[in-house]
Write a protein that holds these residues in place. Structure first.
Motif, PDB file in Angstrom:
ATOM      1  N   LEU A 149       0.811  -1.209   0.000  1.00 17.91           N
ATOM      2  CA  LEU A 149       0.000   0.000   0.000  1.00 17.91           C
ATOM      3  C   LEU A 149       0.850   1.267   0.000  1.00 17.91           C
ATOM      4  N   ASP A 150       1.914   1.288   0.833  1.00 22.71           N
ATOM      5  CA  ASP A 150       2.717   2.508   0.901  1.00 22.71           C
ATOM      6  C   ASP A 150       3.787   2.580  -0.190  1.00 22.71           C
ATOM      7  N   GLY A 151       3.855   1.537  -1.048  1.00 24.58           N
ATOM      8  CA  GLY A 151       4.754   1.569  -2.188  1.00 24.58           C
ATOM      9  C   GLY A 151       6.167   1.135  -1.902  1.00 24.58           C
ATOM     10  N   SER A 152       6.473   0.739  -0.660  1.00 22.36           N
ATOM     11  CA  SER A 152       7.839   0.339  -0.330  1.00 22.36           C
ATOM     12  C   SER A 152       8.179  -1.060  -0.829  1.00 22.36           C
ATOM     13  N   ASN A 153       7.174  -1.852  -1.130  1.00 19.64           N
ATOM     14  CA  ASN A 153       7.407  -3.185  -1.673  1.00 19.64           C
ATOM     15  C   ASN A 153       7.616  -3.086  -3.187  1.00 19.64           C
ATOM     16  N   ALA A 154       8.611  -3.814  -3.683  1.00 17.85           N
ATOM     17  CA  ALA A 154       8.956  -3.720  -5.110  1.00 17.85           C
ATOM     18  C   ALA A 154       7.794  -4.137  -6.011  1.00 17.85           C
ATOM     19  N   TYR A 155       6.915  -5.009  -5.512  1.00 17.56           N
ATOM     20  CA  TYR A 155       5.813  -5.479  -6.361  1.00 17.56           C
ATOM     21  C   TYR A 155       4.780  -4.377  -6.598  1.00 17.56           C
ATOM     22  N   ALA A 156       4.812  -3.350  -5.783  1.00 15.12           N
ATOM     23  CA  ALA A 156       3.893  -2.229  -5.988  1.00 15.12           C
ATOM     24  C   ALA A 156       4.092  -1.609  -7.359  1.00 15.12           C
ATOM     25  N   GLU A 157       5.340  -1.592  -7.827  1.00 13.22           N
ATOM     26  CA  GLU A 157       5.637  -1.026  -9.139  1.00 13.22           C
ATOM     27  C   GLU A 157       5.023  -1.877 -10.250  1.00 13.22           C
ATOM     28  N   VAL A 158       5.030  -3.204 -10.049  1.00 15.79           N
ATOM     29  CA  VAL A 158       4.416  -4.108 -11.028  1.00 15.79           C
ATOM     30  C   VAL A 158       2.928  -3.834 -11.130  1.00 15.79           C
ATOM     31  N   LEU A 159       2.269  -3.681  -9.981  1.00 15.12           N
ATOM     32  CA  LEU A 159       0.827  -3.418  -9.975  1.00 15.12           C
ATOM     33  C   LEU A 159       0.524  -2.059 -10.586  1.00 15.12           C
ATOM     34  N   LYS A 160       1.395  -1.115 -10.329  1.00 14.33           N
ATOM     35  CA  LYS A 160       1.187   0.244 -10.851  1.00 14.33           C
ATOM     36  C   LYS A 160       1.255   0.268 -12.375  1.00 14.33           C
ATOM     37  N   ASN A 161       2.140  -0.539 -12.938  1.00 17.36           N
ATOM     38  CA  ASN A 161       2.344  -0.537 -14.389  1.00 17.36           C
ATOM     39  C   ASN A 161       1.409  -1.488 -15.134  1.00 17.36           C
ATOM     40  N   ALA A 162       0.666  -2.299 -14.412  1.00 14.40           N
ATOM     41  CA  ALA A 162      -0.227  -3.277 -15.048  1.00 14.40           C
ATOM     42  C   ALA A 162      -1.492  -2.590 -15.546  1.00 14.40           C
ATOM     43  N   SER A 163      -1.974  -3.029 -16.690  1.00 20.56           N
ATOM     44  CA  SER A 163      -3.210  -2.449 -17.236  1.00 20.56           C
ATOM     45  C   SER A 163      -4.442  -3.194 -16.734  1.00 20.56           C
ATOM     46  N   LYS A 164      -4.283  -4.490 -16.456  1.00 20.28           N
ATOM     47  CA  LYS A 164      -5.388  -5.294 -15.921  1.00 20.28           C
ATOM     48  C   LYS A 164      -4.873  -6.168 -14.770  1.00 20.28           C
ATOM     49  N   PRO A 165      -4.583  -5.530 -13.623  1.00 16.53           N
ATOM     50  CA  PRO A 165      -4.125  -6.314 -12.474  1.00 16.53           C
ATOM     51  C   PRO A 165      -5.284  -7.014 -11.776  1.00 16.53           C
ATOM     52  N   MET A 166      -4.994  -8.099 -11.100  1.00 16.38           N
ATOM     53  CA  MET A 166      -6.009  -8.793 -10.326  1.00 16.38           C
ATOM     54  C   MET A 166      -5.387  -9.259  -9.013  1.00 16.38           C
ATOM     55  N   LEU A 167      -6.231  -9.424  -8.012  1.00 11.86           N
ATOM     56  CA  LEU A 167      -5.794 -10.041  -6.769  1.00 11.86           C
ATOM     57  C   LEU A 167      -6.776 -11.128  -6.398  1.00 11.86           C
ATOM     58  N   ILE A 168      -6.269 -12.128  -5.706  1.00  8.48           N
ATOM     59  CA  ILE A 168      -7.099 -13.242  -5.233  1.00  8.48           C
ATOM     60  C   ILE A 168      -6.898 -13.343  -3.735  1.00  8.48           C
ATOM     61  N   ILE A 169      -7.961 -13.126  -2.986  1.00 12.96           N
ATOM     62  CA  ILE A 169      -7.885 -13.257  -1.540  1.00 12.96           C
ATOM     63  C   ILE A 169      -8.608 -14.537  -1.139  1.00 12.96           C
ATOM     64  N   GLY A 170      -7.910 -15.395  -0.410  1.00  9.27           N
ATOM     65  CA  GLY A 170      -8.448 -16.700  -0.071  1.00  9.27           C
ATOM     66  C   GLY A 170      -9.066 -16.743   1.311  1.00  9.27           C
TER      67      GLY A 170
END
Length: 682
Positions: A423-444
Motif C-alpha cells: 500500500l505505501d509503495g515500499s514493496n517492489a511489487y507495488a511497481e508491477v501493480l502500478k504498471n499493469a493495465s489489468k491487475p487482479m488479486l485473489i484473496i483466499g
C-alpha cells in the motif's frame, strides 16, 4: 487472412491456424491421435497426413501453418493409402485387448482403425510388451497399449505443471512413464484418462466396472469446490459409477479436478438412509412422523431468538432458501452459511465474488494472491493461472505460504502485514501493480477466517483502489471460495442480521435449538446443551452430535442449483435416487414447516425457484454473471504479523463425502503423507 482450397472448396481462415484446423473449419474430418486443441503440437502419430500440391511428400496437417494459395487434398488415394499404412504401423505392437479394455466403446484407436485402417494385418512377428508401472491410486496404466502420442506428457508439463510424465529410451524401445516410478503428483491426474486415445491410461477406481453403452448420462455441477465445474454423472441402475467433465470454456474448459472425479465412492459409505431420534442417549431409528413430532414438540412455543440454522458447504440453493424461509417463519435471525466464520459481507456483492471471472484470468497481466493455495482450493482456477503464466509470462506474487503452485511465483512474505508495504509503495511489487493495465488479486479463505479477516479485506480493497484494479470493463478484485454453497448463501442473505448470532456464537451453543443443514465443518463439542437437528446425507460430525437426524439427498440424487465463486448460477440434475427413506432436502424442510404450523409458501420446485428468483437476479438468470457494484467494504484495523495459510491441510479430504471415500484415502496415503514427511506441500 489467407485463402486456401481444401478438397475443391475455397476457404478463408485466420492467420496462425494449422491446416488441420482449417480443415475442421471447412467441415472436413482429419483423423489424429497426438493432436489436441489445448496442447502444444507434437506431430508424433502422422495420422493426420494430407496432400499439399507442390509439396514433395504428404504433410502432417497438425504441424503445417496455413498459407495463401495452398491446395489441400484430404481424401484421395494417396492419402487413404498413407493412413492405412500409419494405422498398420500403430497396430503392430498394440495388443488385442479390446474385449477387456476399459476404453472399449469410446476408443479413438478403435474408431479410426474402423474408418481409416486396412482390412488385414501383415505383421507376423511377436508383439513388443512393456512392463506395467505404478502411477498411484488414480491411474491404472497398460503401457503395452501406448502409441506414444505424448498427450499425457504434454498435459502434465503444460497444463498440470508437474512434468511427471516423460518418454524414456529411443526407437522401438521408447516407453512413456515417470522418470522414477511413483504416483503422479497432480490434482488433475484424472484428465490423463480422458486424453489418452488408446486405453494405455485408464481409471483405476473404475477399472472393469462397466461399458459406456450401459450407462445413463446426466449433466450436473461439481460441488467439491466452488469452481462450478460442469460434469457428467454416469450411472448404472442406482449407482454412480463415474464422473466426467463437460466442456465449458468460461468455467473449466474441459478439465475436472481429481476430488470431483473420484470422491464419488464416498456417496456409498456411511449414508444416512432413515430418520433417527436420540433416546436414552443413543440414536434410534424412527419414522418420519416420529422425527417430525419430536422436532415439533421442541419448537412449540420456542422464542425465535433461541432457534439457529447453519448451512453446509455442499448444499443446494433451494434447500438453503427453504431453511432460511423456515427460520424467518419462526422469527429467527440466527442463520449463517459461513461455517468457517469468514469475514464476508453479504450486502456488498463485490466483496465476495470472483469479479474478474474465471475466464477473465486470461486477460490479466499481474496477479497478487493473498492467503490462498489455489492449487488445492481450486485446481481448475490454478490451471487457468498457469495457462496465463505460460501464454503471457506474468509472475503472480504470493502473500502467505511459499508453495509450489505449478508456476513461478514471487513470494512477498508469509505475514499479512506485507499488504501495508504494498500500500505505501515500499514493496517492489507495488511497481508491477502500478504498471499493469489489468491487475487482479485473489484473496483466499485463509486470510478471511482470521480474527483480523475484515481488516485484511479492507487492506485488499485499498490496494485495489490505489493501483487501479477496478476500471471501466474490468474488476480485478477476487475472493476465492472453497465451498460450493457459499456464494449462493450470500446471494440470498443466509447470514445473521445485526442482532442475530453468527457461526461462532451458534457453534458455542448459543441457541436452544440448532438446525444443521449439511453443516459438518464446525466444532460440535460445545453443542451438548442444545437440541441439534441434523439434515444431511453422510454420517459425519453433524450427525454424531444430533438429537434428530433427517436423511437428505446428495448432489447426484436431486435437482439443485449452485452458484460458483464468480457468481454464476448453474443447475445440477438428478442422476440417481436417494437411498432408503432419504428425501430431497427442500422437501424435508417444506414437510416439517407444515407439521409445526409454519407452512412455507411453495409446494414444488418451480414455485420455490420462482421465490428464489425474486431474492436475487443471480437465481433468475442461469449461466449469467450479474456484475457487482464497487463500494466500500471491510473494516480497517490492525493486521496481526502472523503467517497466512490455506484452510485446507489435505486436498483429498475436505468434506463428508471425500472423508469416507476409499480412493481419497488412498490418495492421501500416496500423495499427502509423503509430502508431510518431507515437509513439502506441493
Amino acid at each position: 487472412m489467407p485463402k486456401l482450397t481444401i478438397d475443391g472448396s475455397e476457404i478463408e481462415v485466420e492467420n496462425g491456424l494449422s491446416v488441420l484446423q482449417a480443415c475442421e473449419q471447412a467441415g472436413i474430418e482429419v483423423p489424429r491421435f497426438c493432436y489436441h486443441e489445448r496442447l502444444s503440437i507434437a506431430g508424433n502419430c502422422r495420422m493426420c497426413l494430407v496432400e499439399m500440391e507442390r509439396a514433395p511428400k504428404l504433410i502432417a496437417s497438425c504441424a503445417m501453418p496455413v498459407g495463401e494459395g495452398m491446395v489441400i487434398h484430404t481424401d484421395n488415394e494417396k492419402v487413404r493409402t498413407a493412413r492405412e499404412n500409419v494405422m498398420e504401423l500403430l497396430l503392430i505392437n498394440h495388443p488385442l485387448d479390446c474385449p477387456i479394455c476399459d476404453q472399449g466403446g469410446e476408443c479413438d484407436l478403435q474408431d479410426q482403425a474402423m474408418a481409416y485402417g486396412g482390412d488385414k494385418g501383415r505383421y507376423a512377428e511377436e508383439k513388443r510388451a512393456v512392463k506395467d508401472k505404478d502411477f498411484g491410486p488414480i491411474i491404472r496404466p497398460f503401457m503395452t497399449r501406448c502409441i506414444h502420442c505424448t498427450r499425457c506428457v504434454r498435459f502434465t508439463e503444460e497444463v498440470a505443471g508437474t512434468a511427471d510424465m516423460c518418454g524414456t529410451y529411443r526407437g522401438d524401445f521408447t516407453e512413456i512413464g515417470t522418470y522414477v516410478e511413483k504416483a503422479i503428483e497432480t490434482e488433475l491426474a484424472g484428465n490423463l484418462v480422458d486424453l489418452c486415445p488408446v486405453g494405455a491410461l485408464t481409471s483405476k477406481p473404475y477399472s472393469y466396472t462397466a461399458r459406456p453403452w450401459e450407462l445413463k448420462k446426466t449433466e450436473s455441477v461439481d460441488v467439491f469446490d466452488a469452481v462450478g465445474t460442469n460434469i457428467r454423472v454416469d450411472t448404472r441402475g442406482n449407482e454412480v459409477l463415474r464422473v466426467l467433465p463437460r466442456l465449458n470454456e468460461d468455467v473449466n474448459e474441459e478439465w475436472l479436478a481429481d476430488k470431483g472425479r473420484y470422491a464419488i465412492d464416498g456417496l456409498k459409505a456411511q449414508r444416512l438412509d432413515r430418520p433417527y431420534v436420540r433416546k436414552d442417549g443413543k440414536l434410534q431409528p424412527a419414522t418420519w412422523d416420529e422425527a417430525f413430532a419430536v422436532i415439533a414438540e421442541k419448537l412449540n412455543g420456542l422464542d425465535g431468538s433461541k432457534f439457529a440454522a447453519l448451512a453446509g458447504d455442499m448444499v443446494d440453493a433451494e434447500a438453503m432458501f427453504a431453511l432460511k424461509s423456515l427460520a424467518d417463519a419462526l422469527g429467527s435471525k440466527n442463520i449463517d452459511c459461513r461455517q468457517d466464520g469468514a469475514a464476508l459481507d453479504a450486502s456488498k456483492r463485490a466483496s465476495y465474488l470472483f469479479n474478474t471471472t474465471i475466464a477473465g484470468i486470461d486477460e490479466a497481466d499481474a496477479c497478487l494472491i493473498i492467503g490462498s493455495n489455489p492449487r488445492w482450493e481450486a485446481p481448475i482456477i490454478n490451471a487457468r493461472l498457469r495457462k496465463r503464466y505460460i501464454n503471457h509470462g506474468f509472475v503472480p506474487a504470493v502473500v502467505g505460504e511459499n508453495l509450489n503452485l505449478t508456476y513461478k511465483t514471487e513470494h512477498l512474505g508469509e505475514t499479512a502485514d506485507v499488504l501495508q508495504s504494498i500500500l505505501d509503495g515500499s514493496n517492489a511489487y507495488a511497481e508491477v501493480l502500478k504498471n499493469a493495465s489489468k491487475p487482479m488479486l485473489i484473496i483466499g479463505q485463509g486470510a478471511l477466517v482470521r480474527e483480523d479477516g475484515a481488516a485484511i479485506m479492507a487492506a485488499a480493497k485499498e490496494i485495489a483502489d490505489k493501483y487501479g484494479f477496478v476500471v471501466e470493463g474490468w474488476n480485478g478484485f477476487n475472493v476465492l471460495h472453497t465451498a460450493a454453497a457459499r456464494v449462493g448463501g450470500l446471494e440470498m442473505g443466509f447470514v445473521p442480521s445485526e442482532d442475530g448470532m453468527d457461526t461462532a456464537a451458534i457453534a458455542n451453543g448459543g441457541a436452544e435449538v440448532i438446525y444443521l443443514l449439511g453443516a459438518d465443518e464446525i466444532d460440535t463439542s460445545k453443542l451438548s446443551n442444545s437440541f441439534v437437528i441434523y439434515q444431511g446425507h453422510n454420517g459425519d460430525a453433524g450427525a454424531q452430535c444430533a438429537d434428530v437426524i433427517l436423511p437428505g439427498a446428495a448432489y447426484t440424487e436431486k435437482d439443485g442449483s449452485y452458484v460458483n465463486t464468480e457468481g454464476r448460477m448453474q443447475y445440477g440434475y438428478q442422476a440417481t435416487f436417494a437411498p432408503g427413506e432419504a428425501k430431497e432436502d427442500w422437501t424435508i424442510i417444506r414437510a416439517l414447516s407444515e407439521v409445526i404450523g409454519k407452512t412455507l409458501p411453495f409446494d414444488n420446485l418451480i414455485q420455490l425457484r420462482a421465490k428464489l428468483a425474486e431474492v436475487s437476479a443471480t437465481f433468475a438468470n442461469p449461466e449469467e454473471i450479474q456484475a457487482a457494484a464497487w463500494e466500500d467494504f471491510g473494516s480497517k484495523g490492525d493486521i496481526a504479523a502472523t503467517p497466512l495459510c490455506s484452510p485446507i491441510a489435505n486436498y483429498y479430504m475436505t468434506d463428508p463425502v471425500s472423508r469416507v471415500s476409499k480412493t481419497m484415502a488412498q490418495c492421501t496415503e500416496a500423495l499427502i503423507n509423503p509430502q508431510q514427511r518431507t515437509g513439502t506441500n506441493g
